[in-house]
Write an enzyme that holds these catalytic residues in place. Structure first.
Site, PDB file in Angstrom:
ATOM      1  N   CYS A   1      -1.279   1.563  -2.044  1.00  0.00           N
ATOM      2  CA  CYS A   1       0.150   1.258  -2.151  1.00  0.00           C
ATOM      3  C   CYS A   1       0.958   2.492  -1.773  1.00  0.00           C
ATOM      4  O   CYS A   1       0.616   3.600  -2.192  1.00  0.00           O
ATOM      5  CB  CYS A   1       0.463   0.848  -3.595  1.00  0.00           C
ATOM      6  SG  CYS A   1       2.209   0.486  -3.876  1.00  0.00           S
ATOM      7  N   LEU A   2       2.021   2.300  -1.006  1.00  0.00           N
ATOM      8  CA  LEU A   2       2.867   3.441  -0.623  1.00  0.00           C
ATOM      9  C   LEU A   2       3.476   4.124  -1.846  1.00  0.00           C
ATOM     10  O   LEU A   2       3.818   5.294  -1.791  1.00  0.00           O
ATOM     11  CB  LEU A   2       3.986   2.987   0.321  1.00  0.00           C
ATOM     12  CG  LEU A   2       3.555   2.573   1.730  1.00  0.00           C
ATOM     13  CD1 LEU A   2       4.741   2.045   2.519  1.00  0.00           C
ATOM     14  CD2 LEU A   2       2.906   3.731   2.471  1.00  0.00           C
ATOM     15  N   GLY A   6       2.807  -3.188   4.254  1.00  0.00           N
ATOM     16  CA  GLY A   6       3.739  -4.012   3.491  1.00  0.00           C
ATOM     17  C   GLY A   6       4.655  -3.129   2.668  1.00  0.00           C
ATOM     18  O   GLY A   6       4.282  -2.000   2.314  1.00  0.00           O
TER      19      GLY A   6
HETATM   20 NI    NI Z   1       2.577  -1.519  -2.840  1.00  0.00          NI
END
Ligand code: NI
Length: 184
Positions: free
Chosen positions: A91-92, A46
């Site tokens: 999370c990226l 995402g």
């Molecule tokens: Ni994220």
């Protein structure tokens, strides 16, 4: 298509609240396509537009095993939250860090597609977690905001140390296959 640079915590631009998309133009579709390419290249499932410094309410998601079911959600909104569930998230924008977050188990949400159709759906499981995580991004919120102050401070110190040393030290204990599938 092109890949975009993903901002990393503690970049203050991750704290900005993204603005609604007023009209779906070819430019908006182009942004969404570049976001998908970036998400796939970075190994995430995402990505929210403000993670790539675009302050618009657009998120992209693909939770499929073969990475061939891209979702583009424009102006996504949560209408209903039900139940509670804990799961591990990454999370990226917070590389190499994973932790357990409690979120709603079921959500009802509404969004607009790139073809300008408005859709309302109810989901649970990983997709529900992912949508909640990405909508948080659009509101300037990160998953680490849910951690205890003690854990957050430890993480801040680690990131500071990595900056000084000029590299990331991977926490191999947390980098198992299960968590790698949950970089949102
Ligand atoms: Ni994220």
């Amino acid at each position: 298509m092109a890949t975009l640079k993903v901002l990393h915590f503690p970049d203050e631009r991750l704290r900005l609240k993204a603005a609604p998309v007023e009209e779906i133009t070819p430019k908006i579709s182009g942004i969404a396509d570049n976001m998908l390419e970036t998400m796939y290249a970075e190994g995430g499932i995402g990505l929210a537009a403000n993670q790539v410094n675009i302050q618009k309410r657009i998120i992209v998601i693909d939770i499929s095993e073969h990475k061939n079911e891209p979702l583009i959600l424009i102006n996504p909104e949560i209408l209903k939250l039900e139940g509670k569930e804990e799961s591990q998230e990454g999370c990226l924008s917070v590389p190499d860090y994973f932790d357990v977050v409690q979120r709603a188990k079921n959500i009802e949400y509404r969004y607009t597609t790139p073809k300008n159709k408005t859709i309302t759906k109810t989901v649970d499981g990983l997709l529900a977690v992912c949508i909640q995580h990405e909508i948080d991004h659009l509101n300037g919120k990160l998953f680490i905001d849910y951690l205890s102050p003690l854990k957050r401070n430890r993480l801040k110190k680690r990131i500071h140390k990595q900056k000084i040393e000029g590299h990331r030290s991977k926490n191999s204990e947390q980098l198992n296959n299960e968590s790698l599938n949950k970089i949102l």
